[in-house]
Every structure is written in structure tokens, then in C-alpha cells.
Scaffold this motif. Structure first.
Motif, PDB file in Angstrom:
ATOM      1  N   ALA A 127       0.814  -1.219   0.000  1.00 36.24           N
ATOM      2  CA  ALA A 127       0.000   0.000   0.000  1.00 36.24           C
ATOM      3  C   ALA A 127       0.843   1.263   0.000  1.00 36.24           C
ATOM      4  CB  ALA A 127      -0.932   0.001   1.208  1.00 36.24           C
ATOM      5  N   SER A 128       1.945   1.254   0.741  1.00 35.82           N
ATOM      6  CA  SER A 128       2.781   2.461   0.805  1.00 35.82           C
ATOM      7  C   SER A 128       3.411   2.784  -0.544  1.00 35.82           C
ATOM      8  CB  SER A 128       3.873   2.293   1.860  1.00 35.82           C
ATOM      9  OG  SER A 128       4.647   1.127   1.612  1.00 35.82           O
ATOM     10  N   PHE A 129       3.607   1.762  -1.375  1.00 34.43           N
ATOM     11  CA  PHE A 129       4.210   1.956  -2.695  1.00 34.43           C
ATOM     12  C   PHE A 129       3.160   2.073  -3.802  1.00 34.43           C
ATOM     13  CE2 PHE A 129       7.581  -0.989  -0.742  1.00 34.43           C
ATOM     14  CZ  PHE A 129       8.131   0.062  -0.025  1.00 34.43           C
ATOM     15  N   LEU A 130       1.918   1.737  -3.477  1.00 35.73           N
ATOM     16  CA  LEU A 130       0.845   1.757  -4.467  1.00 35.73           C
ATOM     17  C   LEU A 130       0.056   3.061  -4.419  1.00 35.73           C
ATOM     18  CD1 LEU A 130      -0.729  -0.011  -6.583  1.00 35.73           C
ATOM     19  CD2 LEU A 130      -2.225  -0.689  -4.684  1.00 35.73           C
ATOM     20  N   VAL A 131      -0.146   3.581  -3.209  1.00 35.74           N
ATOM     21  CA  VAL A 131      -0.967   4.775  -3.033  1.00 35.74           C
ATOM     22  C   VAL A 131      -0.117   5.992  -2.698  1.00 35.74           C
ATOM     23  CG1 VAL A 131      -2.797   5.837  -1.647  1.00 35.74           C
ATOM     24  CG2 VAL A 131      -2.973   3.424  -2.313  1.00 35.74           C
ATOM     25  N   GLU A 132       0.791   5.851  -1.734  1.00 38.03           N
ATOM     26  CA  GLU A 132       1.518   7.024  -1.240  1.00 38.03           C
ATOM     27  C   GLU A 132       2.647   7.459  -2.175  1.00 38.03           C
ATOM     28  OE1 GLU A 132       0.857   6.599   3.567  1.00 38.03           O
ATOM     29  OE2 GLU A 132       2.688   5.761   2.683  1.00 38.03           O
ATOM     30  N   ARG A 133       3.548   6.558  -2.496  1.00 32.25           N
ATOM     31  CA  ARG A 133       4.721   6.966  -3.290  1.00 32.25           C
ATOM     32  C   ARG A 133       4.325   7.486  -4.678  1.00 32.25           C
ATOM     33  NH1 ARG A 133       9.722   3.001  -3.301  1.00 32.25           N
ATOM     34  NH2 ARG A 133       9.771   3.824  -1.171  1.00 32.25           N
ATOM     35  N   PRO A 134       3.439   6.808  -5.422  1.00 34.56           N
ATOM     36  CA  PRO A 134       3.096   7.302  -6.764  1.00 34.56           C
ATOM     37  C   PRO A 134       1.770   8.058  -6.795  1.00 34.56           C
ATOM     38  CG  PRO A 134       2.389   5.041  -6.595  1.00 34.56           C
ATOM     39  CD  PRO A 134       2.885   5.448  -5.226  1.00 34.56           C
ATOM     40  N   PHE A 135       1.446   8.776  -5.700  1.00 30.70           N
ATOM     41  CA  PHE A 135       0.120   9.388  -5.625  1.00 30.70           C
ATOM     42  C   PHE A 135      -0.132  10.368  -6.772  1.00 30.70           C
ATOM     43  CE2 PHE A 135      -2.914  12.602  -4.073  1.00 30.70           C
ATOM     44  CZ  PHE A 135      -4.013  11.771  -3.905  1.00 30.70           C
ATOM     45  N   GLU A 136       0.886  11.083  -7.207  1.00 31.58           N
ATOM     46  CA  GLU A 136       0.690  12.015  -8.318  1.00 31.58           C
ATOM     47  C   GLU A 136       0.235  11.283  -9.572  1.00 31.58           C
ATOM     48  OE1 GLU A 136       2.961  15.724 -10.534  1.00 31.58           O
ATOM     49  OE2 GLU A 136       4.147  14.214  -9.503  1.00 31.58           O
ATOM     50  N   GLN A 137       0.791  10.093  -9.800  1.00 32.36           N
ATOM     51  CA  GLN A 137       0.377   9.310 -10.973  1.00 32.36           C
ATOM     52  C   GLN A 137      -1.045   8.774 -10.800  1.00 32.36           C
ATOM     53  OE1 GLN A 137       3.649   9.224  -9.823  1.00 32.36           O
ATOM     54  NE2 GLN A 137       4.058  10.524 -11.601  1.00 32.36           N
ATOM     55  N   VAL A 138      -1.402   8.383  -9.568  1.00 28.65           N
ATOM     56  CA  VAL A 138      -2.787   7.953  -9.327  1.00 28.65           C
ATOM     57  C   VAL A 138      -3.743   9.109  -9.622  1.00 28.65           C
ATOM     58  CG1 VAL A 138      -4.423   7.138  -7.578  1.00 28.65           C
ATOM     59  CG2 VAL A 138      -2.086   6.247  -7.594  1.00 28.65           C
ATOM     60  N   LYS A 139      -3.359  10.299  -9.185  1.00 29.16           N
ATOM     61  CA  LYS A 139      -4.211  11.485  -9.381  1.00 29.16           C
ATOM     62  C   LYS A 139      -4.313  11.885 -10.852  1.00 29.16           C
ATOM     63  CE  LYS A 139      -2.633  15.629  -8.424  1.00 29.16           C
ATOM     64  NZ  LYS A 139      -2.171  16.844  -7.690  1.00 29.16           N
ATOM     65  N   LEU A 140      -3.174  11.865 -11.562  1.00 25.42           N
ATOM     66  CA  LEU A 140      -3.143  12.382 -12.931  1.00 25.42           C
ATOM     67  C   LEU A 140      -3.328  11.296 -13.986  1.00 25.42           C
ATOM     68  CD1 LEU A 140      -0.235  14.974 -12.614  1.00 25.42           C
ATOM     69  CD2 LEU A 140      -2.695  15.375 -12.449  1.00 25.42           C
ATOM     70  N   ASP A 141      -2.503  10.237 -13.927  1.00 24.51           N
ATOM     71  CA  ASP A 141      -2.547   9.219 -14.977  1.00 24.51           C
ATOM     72  C   ASP A 141      -3.874   8.467 -14.981  1.00 24.51           C
ATOM     73  OD1 ASP A 141       0.013  10.080 -15.234  1.00 24.51           O
ATOM     74  OD2 ASP A 141       0.979   8.147 -14.932  1.00 24.51           O
ATOM     75  N   LEU A 142      -4.422   8.237 -13.803  1.00 27.73           N
ATOM     76  CA  LEU A 142      -5.717   7.556 -13.719  1.00 27.73           C
ATOM     77  C   LEU A 142      -6.859   8.565 -13.585  1.00 27.73           C
ATOM     78  CD1 LEU A 142      -4.773   4.539 -11.414  1.00 27.73           C
ATOM     79  CD2 LEU A 142      -5.222   4.475 -13.868  1.00 27.73           C
ATOM     80  N   GLY A 143      -6.806   9.387 -12.523  1.00 29.19           N
ATOM     81  CA  GLY A 143      -7.921  10.290 -12.256  1.00 29.19           C
ATOM     82  C   GLY A 143      -8.133  11.335 -13.333  1.00 29.19           C
TER      83      GLY A 143
END
Length: 304
Positions: free
Chosen positions: A75-91
Motif C-alpha cells: 500500500a505504501s508503494f501503491l498509493v503514497e509513493r506514486p500518488f501524483e500518478q494515481v491522481k493524474l494518470d488515472l484520475g
């Protein structure tokens, strides 16, 4: 009993066999469990190495081509570390994917704070349009993973844990389940906290709701429970305390109510210890829950 993560690779391997649209994206962690799947589906089992930002970016790229990516690591590497990519690449690109985490909160104390992510669900709450599943048993994890993959092109986060309740309940990927009915308060037990909550409230006249899908928050079930049990609400979550307080308060915004938020504290525990010791330190063991819930609801909750 096997763990939720033990179920993850076999279940997803079967899904890969069944659905040519599905792909799995890994960052070394968990890759060994997909050896057979990689042999059968070499183009749909992708290991990007220890590159968590690329992990999310690759998943988003697959989604944009019409694939259904399942992206997995701690979880720390899936949500926290790449959070910008979760926000931009996906969201930002409105690309659907299934993020499946492991070792959240304090599931692996020996890994230290770098491998803990008690704030993951709170962080996902800052983004729009995510479904969040928090299973409490390996059987539920398998069911909810299948729900997540089958959810069209939606954005879904599935939070796996090494902890487990003793038995699975018939979860459906949507609302809360009523496990016990009472008249003097409502306790919402999320995921793996259910067994401890049931033990802690055994002699209290309260309704217990079981939540494995926490986003969207099941406001209707909470409101229905408070119709007969009153509007004193206790939230017991296996991640950062207070994560669901805004959702519960919004559900009851037209009714006078009180909310007690129990979960993982903000204070960092710097000793490795065991999972059980961390649970007790955060006040999530049955004895601590009994004291805290009883004090909040008062003596009038005692069952006749």
C-alpha cells in the motif's frame, strides 16, 4: 487459513484465463506468484521493476488502450509513493484500473514505517470517483476482487490485509451488512475489525453494521440503522482514525448526532513489535474497544 494475499494470485490467474481484457502490472513484489500466469499470458503479466510511478503509469496506459489493468504492490508503494500518478494518470485521464494493495496499516511491523500506510484510504478520499473495498476475510477478498475487475472501467481500490475475521460474510461489493441489532447506538465495523467489535459489544444493546465497501459510503444503511438505534455512531476502521467521519456526518446531517472515530492513531509507533501489539497500542483490541465504546455510549447501552 490462507491469507487474502494468498488468494490474490490464484484468483487473478483464473481471471486472466477467463477474460482476455485483463492484465496484471507488478513492481517486483508478488511477481513470483504469477509465474504460471506469465507463461500462459506473457503479454498480460507485466513486471516494471522497483518503479512505482511507472507501475501506475503503465496501468493507466493499458487502460487507455481498452485493457482492464490490475495493479499490485504494498500500500505504501501503491498509493503514497506514486500518488501524483494515481491522481493524474488515472484520475485526470479518467482511466479505470483496479489497485490491489497489501501490507497496509501495520500488517508487517518488521518492515518498519516505510512499509506502513494507515493513511491510504484517507488519501484516496481526496480523489473523485473511486470505489474502495476493505475485505475482512480471504473469501470476501476473492469476491470483492472479482467485483472490482468486473466493474467496467471504474476506478477501484482493494485493500488486502494479513489479518482476518474468523468467518466470511456474504458481501456484495455494495452496502453494509447488519450483523447485530440493538437500540442504543450504532457501531460500524470495517473489514478486519469485525471480530473485535463483536466481542467488545457482546453485552451492549447496539446495532453492529459490517462494512467491506466503504466508498461509496452506504449512507442509506447507516440512516436506517439510526432510525431504531439512535444517532450515537461509532466508526471502527483498520486505517487512520476518523477517515469516514465526514461521510457518516454527512449521512446524518439533518439529524442531531455524535460520532466516535476509532482506528489507527497518527502517532508513529517506532518499535517493530507484532501485529497484535500494534492493534492493542492503537486501541483496536476487544478490551480497549469495549472500554472506549462503553464510555462513549454510556451505561444505558447494557443489554437487558
Amino acid at each position: 487459513m490462507d491469507t487474502m494475499r494468498d488468494r490474490f494470485a490464484p484468483t487473478l490467474t483464473r481471471i486472466l484465463d477467463e477474460d482476455p481484457r485483463v492484465a496484471v502490472v507488478l513492481a517486483v513484489i508478488g511477481a513470483d506468484a504469477f509465474g504460471e500466469a506469465r507463461r500462459r499470458h506473457p503479454g498480460r503479466v507485466i513486471d516494471v521493476g522497483i518503479r512505482e510511478q511507472l507501475l501506475i503509469g503503465a496501468g493507466a496506459g493499458l487502460a487507455l488502450t481498452g485493457m482492464r489493468p490490475v495493479v499490485h504492490t504494498f500500500a505504501s508503494f501503491l498509493v503514497e509513493r506514486p500518488f501524483e500518478q494515481v491522481k493524474l494518470d488515472l484520475g485526470h485521464q479518467d482511466a479505470g484500473a483496479v489497485l490491489v494493495s497489501a501490507a497496509a496499516s501495520y500488517d508487517w511491523p518488521a518492515g518498519g514505517f516505510t512499509h506502513m500506510a494507515p493513511g491510504d484510504v484517507a488519501l484516496m478520499d481526496t480523489l473523485d470517483g473511486w470505489t474502495v473495498h476493505v475485505p475482512g476475510h480471504p473469501d470476501e477478498a476473492e469476491t470483492l476482487l472479482r467485483h472490482a475487475v468486473a466493474a467496467g472501467d471504474d476506478k477501484v481500490y482493494v485493500r488486502l490485509s494479513t489479518q482476518s475475521n474468523t468467518r466470511a460474510l456474504p458481501v456484495d461489493g455494495h452496502g453494509f451488512l447488519t450483523v447485530r441489532e440493538g437500540r442504543r447506538g450504532v457501531v460500524v465495523a470495517v473489514g478486519t475489525t469485525l471480530d473485535a467489535v463483536l466481542t467488545a459489544t457482546e453485552h451492549l444493546d447496539v446495532t453492529v453494521l459490517y462494512a467491506t465497501t466503504v466508498r461509496p459510503f452506504d449512507a442509506e444503511s447507516l440512516r436506517r440503522a439510526t432510525d431504531s438505534a439512535g444517532t450515537d455512531v461509532v466508526l471502527v476502521e483498520p486505517y487512520l482514525a476518523g477517515t469516514s467521519t465526514p461521510a457518516a456526518s454527512e449521512a446524518l446531517s439533518d439529524r442531531p448526532h455524535r460520532v466516535l472515530a476509532l482506528g489507527v492513531g497518527r502517532r508513529e509507533l517506532r518499535r517493530y513489535g507484532t501485529v497484535e501489539e500494534h492493534t492493542a497500542a492503537h486501541g483496536l483490541d476487544p478490551a480497549s474497544l469495549r472500554e472506549r465504546i462503553g464510555a462513549f455510549l454510556g451505561r444505558r447501552t447494557a443489554a437487558a
